[in-house]
Design a protein around this motif. Structure first.
Motif, PDB file in Angstrom:
ATOM      1  N   ILE A 123      33.699  39.486  47.487  1.00 18.79           N
ATOM      2  CA  ILE A 123      34.250  40.730  46.934  1.00 18.79           C
ATOM      3  C   ILE A 123      34.019  41.879  47.908  1.00 18.79           C
ATOM      4  O   ILE A 123      34.906  42.687  48.164  1.00 18.79           O
ATOM      5  N   VAL A 141      29.142  45.319  41.622  1.00 17.01           N
ATOM      6  CA  VAL A 141      30.279  44.837  40.835  1.00 17.01           C
ATOM      7  C   VAL A 141      29.884  43.586  40.060  1.00 17.01           C
ATOM      8  O   VAL A 141      30.040  43.502  38.838  1.00 17.01           O
ATOM      9  N   LEU A 151      29.210  43.731  36.044  1.00 19.40           N
ATOM     10  CA  LEU A 151      30.247  43.049  35.266  1.00 19.40           C
ATOM     11  C   LEU A 151      29.682  41.870  34.494  1.00 19.40           C
ATOM     12  O   LEU A 151      30.027  41.630  33.348  1.00 19.40           O
ATOM     13  N   LEU A 180      34.744  35.438  34.678  1.00 17.68           N
ATOM     14  CA  LEU A 180      35.295  36.721  35.093  1.00 17.68           C
ATOM     15  C   LEU A 180      35.023  36.973  36.575  1.00 17.68           C
ATOM     16  O   LEU A 180      35.903  37.395  37.325  1.00 17.68           O
ATOM     17  N   ILE A 223      37.706  37.389  39.712  1.00 15.78           N
ATOM     18  CA  ILE A 223      37.757  38.521  40.638  1.00 15.78           C
ATOM     19  C   ILE A 223      37.673  38.028  42.079  1.00 15.78           C
ATOM     20  O   ILE A 223      38.405  38.493  42.961  1.00 15.78           O
ATOM     21  N   ALA A 232      40.982  36.688  43.008  1.00 17.38           N
ATOM     22  CA  ALA A 232      41.933  37.784  43.199  1.00 17.38           C
ATOM     23  C   ALA A 232      41.689  38.460  44.541  1.00 17.38           C
ATOM     24  O   ALA A 232      42.634  38.736  45.294  1.00 17.38           O
ATOM     25  N   VAL A 233      40.413  38.717  44.855  1.00 13.79           N
ATOM     26  CA  VAL A 233      40.109  39.383  46.133  1.00 13.79           C
ATOM     27  C   VAL A 233      40.520  38.501  47.304  1.00 13.79           C
ATOM     28  O   VAL A 233      41.158  38.960  48.261  1.00 13.79           O
TER      29      VAL A 233
END
Lengths: 324, 295
Positions: free
Chosen positions: B239, B254, B258, B273, B277, B280-281
């Protein structure tokens, strides 16, 4: 010479249930399953040059497919289970592969690792679907339409299921052999050795990598589904990242530059692990040392040591760099 | 509601400050040596176990229990000696190899260290007992927080500042940045890369072991803690961006916060979750939030 060797190995495998003790015969069952898995993994690493560190995801898909079908949906036919496992893996691998093959090297390894762990945490946390860390039961499947539940469990495993696994492995090996010796397989090797050149010669690098990814996922799922009936149980550890590491270890142990190398690796891994664990409980220490030794001194693995001609590309390969 | 939120945030930040230490160790090694060190988590576990032993020893030696933080830090520092052993004994042979082989070599270290821990400390979880709340709890506007958590958060911030200072202002920091930027050029200019690699890897190990030692009063030491933490640290560095210290800092916040929010609202999502992420990153911005910045 090579043919004679292969024939000897096949004969030994076929004769094993009649000459070896039940314990060693049942140890062969995970070997067959992992062999199928490793054939696929090696298509991705040895032939295409992509190291997946999340391949346990697809083992998990196959194993849980077997668990769901037998214990939730009453689908007992192993042929249907294997097909469903492969189908599920293809459906899941298609989008994942599409994203992963955009990268190479460490980024590919990391992305596959992340997907593997995503699936693992799904298996672990959504216990009302997957049974959480307790996992799920895999019921004894029907083979070729025959319900063999009359036969004692050990007898089932060491005879019908044993030969069933041998046939599955034989088919998987034959298909994979055809794949790697086809023009498609040649393209994959060209991509491994020099993706830019392959691209300029008209090979669609990303699409071929994607094909390799999806095929190897289907292999992993079939192998995963074969793992289930032996233990009768699946759990999220099948999809954990250390399991991905272990299968990569098996592949490297046998030698990824050789078609049969990973199978040798699986055999040695399983029987050596059994032997070491019967002496000391610390098999990881021994195996970690072996892995370190292989990486440092013999990147061609056991088959590489046997066959010096095996092309070792353990030295810095000229593959493309970091992603854009 | 607000009190609950503050509690969740504080526990998230506590976890983040531990994560930052391990991730920073991962980053500094990747930044300079270009090796993704899976064994960082094992160093963390090792630090935790040695931390427990040091605390027990110091209590037995009659030192006031209030000093247990010092015993923990000392334990973390001492066990960092495995860093140079691993670097000189294993990693130095594979610097010119494909990075997949380097990754696998660190996996071998993970396997070995897991059993070393089993051999030395057994398989049952170890804890330091009631020392966690020895420093008491702080109550501000209804929010209760163990003082020890605040100490760790402070220590982690201090270490972050020290690393930042070292990288930006000291000679060693300049050498690290130069080596991360261009290895050949630094070597040509007379930097002894062998020494830099040993030091950098020791620093990376040290951050992991101290992180493990500091977490230990709050949780029990378990054999799987290393392989569990490494995937979280992995999420942090992806991330934040591989090789970036600022990335490790932001990424740790983060992930830590989170995860804490997810646990208190929808526990099924906990790590799910985080991995979403990460994916996605990796897909949208593979170099991470701070990728490309200096080590």
């Amino acid at each position: 010479m090579r043919r004679a060797g292969l024939a000897l190995v096949v004969a030994l495998i076929l004769a094993m249930p009649f000459v070896a003790g039940d314990y060693y015969v049942t140890l062969m069952l995970p070997f067959f399953a992992y062999s199928v898995i490793l054939l696929g993994l090696n298509l991705l690493f040895g032939y295409t040059g992509l190291l997946s560190f999340g391949h346990a995801l697809f083992i998990g898909v196959g194993a849980y497919a077997a668990a769901f079908l037998t214990s939730k949906f009453g689908v007992m036919h192993l042929e249907a289970i294997l097909l469903a496992a492969a189908g599920a893996a293809v459906l899941i691998a298609a989008p994942i592969g599409g994203l992963c093959v955009r990268y190479v090297k460490i980024y590919f390894a990391m992305l596959t690792l992340a997907f593997g762990m995503l699936f693992h945490s799904f298996l672990l946390k959504f216990y009302f679907v997957t049974g959480g860390d307790e996992g799920m039961r895999v019921l004894q499947p029907f083979l070729l339409g025959f319900d063999l539940s009359q036969i004692p469990k050990v007898r089932f495993l060491t005879r019908p299921f044993y030969y069933y696994s041998v046939v599955v492995l034989a088919v998987a090996t034959f298909v994979m052999w055809r794949i790697v010796s086809s023009p498609f397989g040649l393209c994959l090797r060209a991509i491994r050795d020099n993706p830019d050149k392959a691209q300029s010669l008209g090979v669609s690098v990303k699409r071929y990598r994607w094909y390799a990814f999806v095929i190897s996922a289907a292999y992993a799922a079939v192998g995963g589904a074969l793992l289930g009936p032996t233990t009768g149980q699946v759990d999220p550890n099948l999809a954990y990242w250390t399991h991905s590491g272990n299968i990569v270890f098996m592949m490297l142990l046998g030698g990824f530059a050789n078609f049969f190398g990973p199978l040798v690796g699986a055999l040695v891994f399983i029987f050596l692990q059994d032997t070491v664990m019967s002496i000391v409980p610390y098999w990881r220490l021994v195996f970690g040392a072996i892995l370190a030794l292989i990486v440092i001194a013999a990147p061609g693995g056991l088959m590489g040591l046997l066959d010096r001609r095996a092309v070792s590309w353990g030295e810095k390969s000229r593959q493309g760099g970091a992603p854009p | 509601m607000l009190v609950h939120l503050a509690n969740v945030l504080l526990s998230g930040v506590f976890h983040a400050s531990i994560l930052f230490l391990v991730a920073a160790g991962l980053q500094v090694v990747f930044g300079v040596q270009r090796i993704f060190n899976l064994a960082c988590g094992s160093f963390y576990a090792l630090g935790a176990y040695v931390g427990v032993s040091f605390v027990q020893a110091s209590v037995q030696a009659g030192l006031p229990p209030g000093l247990f933080v010092l015993a923990l830090v000392a334990g973390g520092l001492c066990v960092a000696v495995v860093g140079p052993v691993v670097e000189r004994g294993l990693l130095r042979f594979v610097y010119d190899r494909d990075e997949t082989f380097q990754l696998l070599l660190t996996f071998a270290v993970v396997l070995m260290l897991e059993d070393v821990i089993r051999m030395l400390w057994g398989t049952s979880p170890l804890s330091t007992g009631g020392l966690y709340l020895l420093y008491g709890q702080l109550k501000v506007l209804g929010v209760t927080v163990p003082v020890y958590n605040l100490i760790v958060i402070g220590a982690s911030l201090l270490i972050a500042l020290l690393i930042g200072y070292m990288l930006a202002r000291t000679k060693f920091g300049r050498i690290i940045r130069a080596a991360a930027d261009n290895r050949e050029m630094s070597e040509a200019l007379g930097v002894d890369m062998r020494r830099v690699y040993v030091r950098v890897f020791t620093l990376g190990t040290l951050l992991g072991t101290v992180g493990g030692a500091l977490v230990i009063p709050a949780t029990a030491a378990m054999t799987e803690m290393g392989i569990e933490l490494i995937v979280e640290a992995f999420a942090v560095v992806v991330i934040g961006g591989l090789g970036s210290m600022r990335g490790a800092f932001v990424g740790a916040l983060v992930v830590g916060v989170l995860r804490s929010i997810a646990i208190s609202t929808y526990p099924e999502l906990e790590m799910l979750l985080i991995y979403l992420i990460v994916i996605a990153v990796l897909v949208l911005k593979p170099r991470g939030l701070f990728g490309g910045a200096a080590a």
